[in-house]
Design an enzyme around this catalytic site. Structure first.
Site, PDB file in Angstrom:
ATOM      1  N   GLU B  74       0.823  -1.209   0.000  1.00 31.01           N
ATOM      2  CA  GLU B  74       0.000   0.000   0.000  1.00 31.01           C
ATOM      3  C   GLU B  74       0.862   1.266   0.000  1.00 31.01           C
ATOM      4  O   GLU B  74       1.787   1.406   0.786  1.00 31.01           O
ATOM      5  CB  GLU B  74      -0.913   0.070   1.233  1.00 31.01           C
ATOM      6  CG  GLU B  74      -1.682   1.400   1.265  1.00 31.01           C
ATOM      7  CD  GLU B  74      -2.495   1.663   2.526  1.00 31.01           C
ATOM      8  OE1 GLU B  74      -2.551   0.790   3.403  1.00 31.01           O
ATOM      9  OE2 GLU B  74      -3.077   2.756   2.601  1.00 31.01           O
ATOM     10  N   ASP B 142       9.264   6.093  14.865  1.00 35.62           N
ATOM     11  CA  ASP B 142       9.068   7.509  14.556  1.00 35.62           C
ATOM     12  C   ASP B 142       9.421   8.296  15.812  1.00 35.62           C
ATOM     13  O   ASP B 142       8.840   8.070  16.875  1.00 35.62           O
ATOM     14  CB  ASP B 142       7.591   7.729  14.172  1.00 35.62           C
ATOM     15  CG  ASP B 142       7.290   9.184  13.857  1.00 35.62           C
ATOM     16  OD1 ASP B 142       8.237   9.997  13.821  1.00 35.62           O
ATOM     17  OD2 ASP B 142       6.111   9.507  13.643  1.00 35.62           O
ATOM     18  N   ASP B 144       9.943  12.128  17.350  1.00 40.63           N
ATOM     19  CA  ASP B 144       9.495  13.457  16.989  1.00 40.63           C
ATOM     20  C   ASP B 144       9.955  14.451  18.062  1.00 40.63           C
ATOM     21  O   ASP B 144       9.692  14.254  19.245  1.00 40.63           O
ATOM     22  CB  ASP B 144       7.957  13.404  16.958  1.00 40.63           C
ATOM     23  CG  ASP B 144       7.400  14.541  16.160  1.00 40.63           C
ATOM     24  OD1 ASP B 144       8.090  15.556  16.033  1.00 40.63           O
ATOM     25  OD2 ASP B 144       6.271  14.398  15.671  1.00 40.63           O
ATOM     26  N   CYS B 161      16.655  23.161  16.271  1.00 40.77           N
ATOM     27  CA  CYS B 161      17.872  23.901  15.957  1.00 40.77           C
ATOM     28  C   CYS B 161      19.040  23.015  16.338  1.00 40.77           C
ATOM     29  O   CYS B 161      18.863  21.909  16.834  1.00 40.77           O
ATOM     30  CB  CYS B 161      17.911  25.221  16.713  1.00 40.77           C
ATOM     31  SG  CYS B 161      18.148  25.011  18.482  1.00 40.77           S
ATOM     32  N   ARG B 195      11.471  17.765   8.957  1.00 42.00           N
ATOM     33  CA  ARG B 195      11.291  18.922   9.808  1.00 42.00           C
ATOM     34  C   ARG B 195      11.829  18.701  11.216  1.00 42.00           C
ATOM     35  O   ARG B 195      12.847  19.221  11.588  1.00 42.00           O
ATOM     36  CB  ARG B 195       9.814  19.336   9.861  1.00 42.00           C
ATOM     37  CG  ARG B 195       9.595  20.563  10.718  1.00 42.00           C
ATOM     38  CD  ARG B 195       8.375  21.374  10.380  1.00 42.00           C
ATOM     39  NE  ARG B 195       7.136  20.664  10.694  1.00 42.00           N
ATOM     40  CZ  ARG B 195       5.968  21.272  10.831  1.00 42.00           C
ATOM     41  NH1 ARG B 195       5.885  22.575  10.702  1.00 42.00           N
ATOM     42  NH2 ARG B 195       4.885  20.583  11.093  1.00 42.00           N
TER      43      ARG B 195
END
Lengths: 452, 456
Positions: B74, B142, B144, B161, B195
């Site tokens: 998928e 994952d 984050d 940063c 990001r």
């Protein structure tokens, strides 16, 4: 297994096996119909007791004692030869009772596996070995040369879980997938994909096997039940089987009471009067942050569904808050789907069941999460503040905290309920929706008694 | 990755010399837009490599190849305007390429390999038996940065940063080592999420076949940082010694990153409020009070040139680990603080279930315009998220390149070249080699078995 109405002929099966059965196949026994039901109820008492123990977050040692006691109290038989039969018969009857839906199968599988785990631990080393042979586990004990290379680590693992390491312990080297519970709780050393399982943890290996056998068997039993047994036995066993599952599980609050439909304008009032702390906290956080993370959304949404909030109202309710934070458009795109999903209107269209206390207590909230059971997951300081906000202070609050310290989370919630409503709650709280409906009942009674 | 820093736009204009003036006006503005993305998908996206990877050797000529394999995977696309389309599947590399070029998805997610072609799942569902189910999926993680907001003071939310990025470096080091040494996995791909975080794909065949229960076990093995918003203490390390994996992570990674980097860069002990937060980890109030007293003293008399965070941390360690603190809990406190401020925080749900989707490598992040490039775990300290190629930068490179020569492999000369080269040599080639070996040994075992059964 044959079920007869007449007096049971004693079946002689004197193989000197351990007292623990693997329930491989239904035994060729004859059972009186009365025993069929009575044995099942006795076993159900044991399984319910285990379920309550787990919900209270009991530690393994406490569970071991609990299981021993439950078994002793409920599964005795005046005829010692009959004890083993009672075990086997009751298991197979309940297998029939609990094979019928995914939810029932899951509960039964989990409770039977827990029961087996602790009964195995109570067996002697000798009969543990015999059971392992019976399972035909293909594992050999670790040879000495290899043991020497990992010895230090094995000792370190044993010490890290507070066990003394014994140099003559036998270890089994198995793929880590065979003992997921030991890996997940870091109770076993793993190296290059293999777990080194000491004899005193070998129960995990056996339980994995046991669990997978029972799980497959339940699916097969379900097929047989729907294809033949249910119809064949409709005058005899089917009513008993159906009654057995209903009488003990209690309502699951999937369908809200017809009388209890709530409307959006009352929801704040209801939240402060009749929501249990776990839901009230989520509700307040949502009003405050205009956002809840996934776990919180499911827990609250299913509860609201059970309380009687219609889907359209639920969508309006969530949208009102979320749009303040993410905008109405993003709500429609990203969040509305899962709200409808909970109501069984999307995806595989399962009408999801509101979470019971046990499920909420065993959840693991993470960063940014507000779901879970406040009695279990809040720090003492935060819990006290929350209780103050609900109007539970002073001595009553101390009593609640006392229950929390002993990990009786549902009892703590029950005490909170009693403090707020000023009446006793003998049944105890097992489900947030039960808390809600009991609370509403009491409040309505008060209103009527004032009016009359 | 950042060893060879990508020259900034100023430098490039120098190179072009004469046309400099004119190009300033034509320089492609930073950021993201669908037209750039079209060019990126047209010229730079490594379709062939992605196809090779997700075929796991099944695109070859070996008789054991399963030619339906790639087609049962998928994909899902997020199009412009947040239109989300799931259950896309492709029979070949060309089909995938055409579809991506045509739809120009802002985001491509990769899901599991199902029992049947996911695009035809409804047709199979009508057959009665519910055969549509995930059968394989990489073990994914994952991580984050926004989950670390309570321990970083430089940025919050989606911002990152160079002061807080070391938290990601720590996560890569800790998880990568354990996946290889403890779980025995070899084919691990780390990717910058574009990001604020990193993704990890464990691609060994054994990993792809783990069921949900096994995935939960691996995830729980890594789960140390616990507790929701309302619990106070998030890390509890019980027992007289640490479990080997935790002990190794602490001595090899966490301790040095905490003491040498984060303590100073995040100023973890520079203000009263931050000090109080760390003192909150100490169960003995009199010890905490004594420390606070000391710290208030050394704020007034600027005793040394040394960093105040370091001085205070040394005092804390001295106090808690000195001989007189016999209580187990107090000595363990130092480790609990370090774990709380550094240990990886995983998004558990992503890893626990086979059918979770995860963004594909080499996507472009629609907010930052940065490409999701692979990260070399062996040199992850050198990775610098602020120098990852951006869409506009790549397009400028293409514009310059096209003046010089025509080539089919645009990316070889672009700053994406290094990333694709790394993807191939360090991840794809070893992976395909072991896929081939496994396929051959499985095949010969099957042949042998069928021979045996003939001769009974």
């Amino acid at each position: 297994m044959e079920i007869v109405r007449s007096q049971r002929k004693p079946s002689i099966d004197a193989s000197p096996t351990p007292t623990l059965s693997l329930y491989r196949s239904a035994p060729p026994l004859e059972v009186r119909l009365e025993d069929f039901e009575l044995y099942a109820i006795d076993r159900l008492r044991v399984l319910k007791g285990i379920s309550d123990g787990l919900a209270r977050g009991k530690k393994p040692e406490e569970m071991e004692n609990l299981v021993r006691e439950l078994w002793k109290t409920n599964m005795r038989h005046q005829d010692p030869a009959e004890v083993m039969n009672k075990d086997i018969i009751s298991h197979f009857v309940l297998r029939l009772v609990y094979c019928r839906t995914e939810e029932l199968r899951k509960w039964f599988l989990s409770m039977e596996t827990t029961l087996f785990r602790y009964r195995f631990r109570l067996e002697s080393l000798e009969s543990q070995r015999m059971l392992m042979t019976e399972f035909q586990l293909p594992y050999k004990a670790l040879i000495h040369a290899e043991y020497e290379t990992v010895k230090d680590k094995l000792v370190q693992v044993a010490r890290s879980i507070g066990q003394s390491s014994n140099t003559d312990t036998i270890f089994f080297k198995v793929p880590f997938e065979e003992v997921p519970d030991l890996v997940g709780s870091r109770r076993v050393f793993i190296l290059k994909g293999f777990a080194y399982v000491p004899m005193n943890q070998v129960v995990s290996l056996v339980v994995t096997q046991f669990r997978s056998n029972i799980s497959k068997a339940l699916v097969l039993t379900n097929r047989k039940w729907t294809s033949t047994i249910k119809e064949q036995e409709k005058d005899r066993l089917t009513p008993i089987v159906e009654a057995l599952s209903n009488s003990y599980l209690g309502p699951d609050y999937t369908q809200p009471n017809e009388s209890a439909e709530i409307s959006l304008k009352d929801i704040d009032q209801l939240a402060s009067n009749s929501f249990p702390l776990c839901m009230r906290h989520l509700f307040d956080k949502l009003r405050e942050d205009h956002h809840l993370k996934h776990g919180g959304r499911i827990q609250l949404n299913l509860f609201l569904k059970g309380v009687g909030l219609k889907l359209d109202d639920a969508l309006a309710f969530w949208k009102e808050e979320f749009s303040k934070k993410v905008g109405a458009e993003r709500f429609d795109k990203e969040y509305a789907y899962s709200i409808r999903h909970n109501y069984g209107k999307e995806g595989k269209r399962t009408d999801y069941t509101p979470f019971a206390c046990q499920k909420i207590i065993s959840s693991t909230p993470s960063v940014g999460d507000h779901h879970g059971c406040p009695y279990r997951h809040f720090s003492e300081e935060n819990l006290r503040a929350a209780l103050n906000k609900m109007g539970v202070g002073g001595r009553q609050q101390d009593e609640v905290m006392d229950k929390v310290r002993n990990r009786h989370y549902q009892l703590a919630c029950t005490l909170t309920f009693e403090a707020i409503h000023g009446t006793s709650c003998d049944t105890g709280i097992n489900h947030p929706n039960q808390y809600f409906s009991n609370s509403q009942k009491i409040r309505q009674e008060k209103v009527t008694s004032v009016e009359s | 990755m950042a060893k060879e820093r990508i020259p900034n736009e100023g430098d490039e204009m120098q190179i072009d010399g004469g046309v400099c003036e004119e190009r300033v006006a034509r320089a492609i503005p930073e950021g993201f837009n669908p037209d750039y993305l079209k060019i990126y998908y047209g010229k730079l996206f490594p379709y062939a490599d992605m196809f090779k990877w997700l075929s796991y050797g099944n695109d070859g000529k070996h008789p054991a190849c399963d030619h339906s394999y790639f087609g049962r995977r998928e994909f899902s696309f997020t199009l412009e305007n947040d239109i989300y389309i799931r259950f896309q599947s492709f029979g070949s590399a060309k089909e995938m390429e055409n579809s991506i070029k045509e739809k120009c998805p802002f985001k491509i997610d990769i899901g599991p390999v199902y029992s049947v072609d996911p695009a035809k799942r409804h047709a199979y569902a009508q057959g009665g038996n519910n055969v549509f189910a995930p059968v394989e999926r990489e073990l994914v993680f994952d991580i984050d940065m926004s989950d670390y907001d309570d321990v970083r003071y430089c940025c919050s939310g989606a911002d990152v940063c160079l002061e807080c990025w070391p938290l990601m470096t720590i996560a890569i080091k800790v998880i990568d080592t354990a996946l290889r040494d403890d779980f025995g996995f070899n084919h691990i791909l780390w990717v910058y999420s574009g990001r604020r975080g990193v993704h990890c794909w464990v691609c060994d065949s054994k990993a792809r076949r783990l069921n949900n229960e096994h995935r939960a076990a691996v995830t729980d093995y890594f789960h140390v940082y616990k507790g929701g918003e309302n619990s106070l203490k998030k890390v509890t390390l019980a027992g007289p010694v640490l479990y080997p994996f935790l002990a190794r992570s602490y001595t090899d990674v966490l301790k040095s990153f905490f003491e040498e980097k984060l303590l100073r860069s995040q100023n973890l002990l520079a203000s009263e409020e931050r000090c109080q937060k760390i003192l909150g980890f100490i169960p003995d109030e009199s010890v905490a009070a004594e420390l606070l007293d000391k710290w208030q003293g050394n704020r007034r008399s600027s005793i040394s040139k040394e960093d105040v965070n370091v001085v205070r941390w040394d005092q804390l360690k001295h106090m808690l680990q000195s001989g007189k603190q016999k209580i187990q809990g107090l000595r363990r406190c130092v480790e609990e603080i370090v774990f709380s401020y550094t240990y990886p925080r995983l998004d558990m749900e992503v890893s626990k279930h086979m059918n979770h989707l995860l963004k594909a490598p080499f996507c472009v992040h629609p907010k930052t315009g940065r490409v999701c490039v692979p990260i070399d775990p062996n040199n992850c300290e050198d990775f610098d998220p602020t120098t990852v190629p951006t869409l506009s930068h790549l397009l400028e490179e293409i514009n310059e390149g096209s003046m010089m020569m025509e080539s089919n492999n645009e990316w070889e000369r672009s700053s994406l070249g290094k990333s694709i080269e790394f993807f191939r040599s360090s991840f794809l080639q070893p992976l395909l080699k072991s896929c081939k070996e496994e396929m051959e040994s499985a095949y010969s075992a099957k042949i042998k078995q069928s021979k045996n059964s003939l001769s009974w």
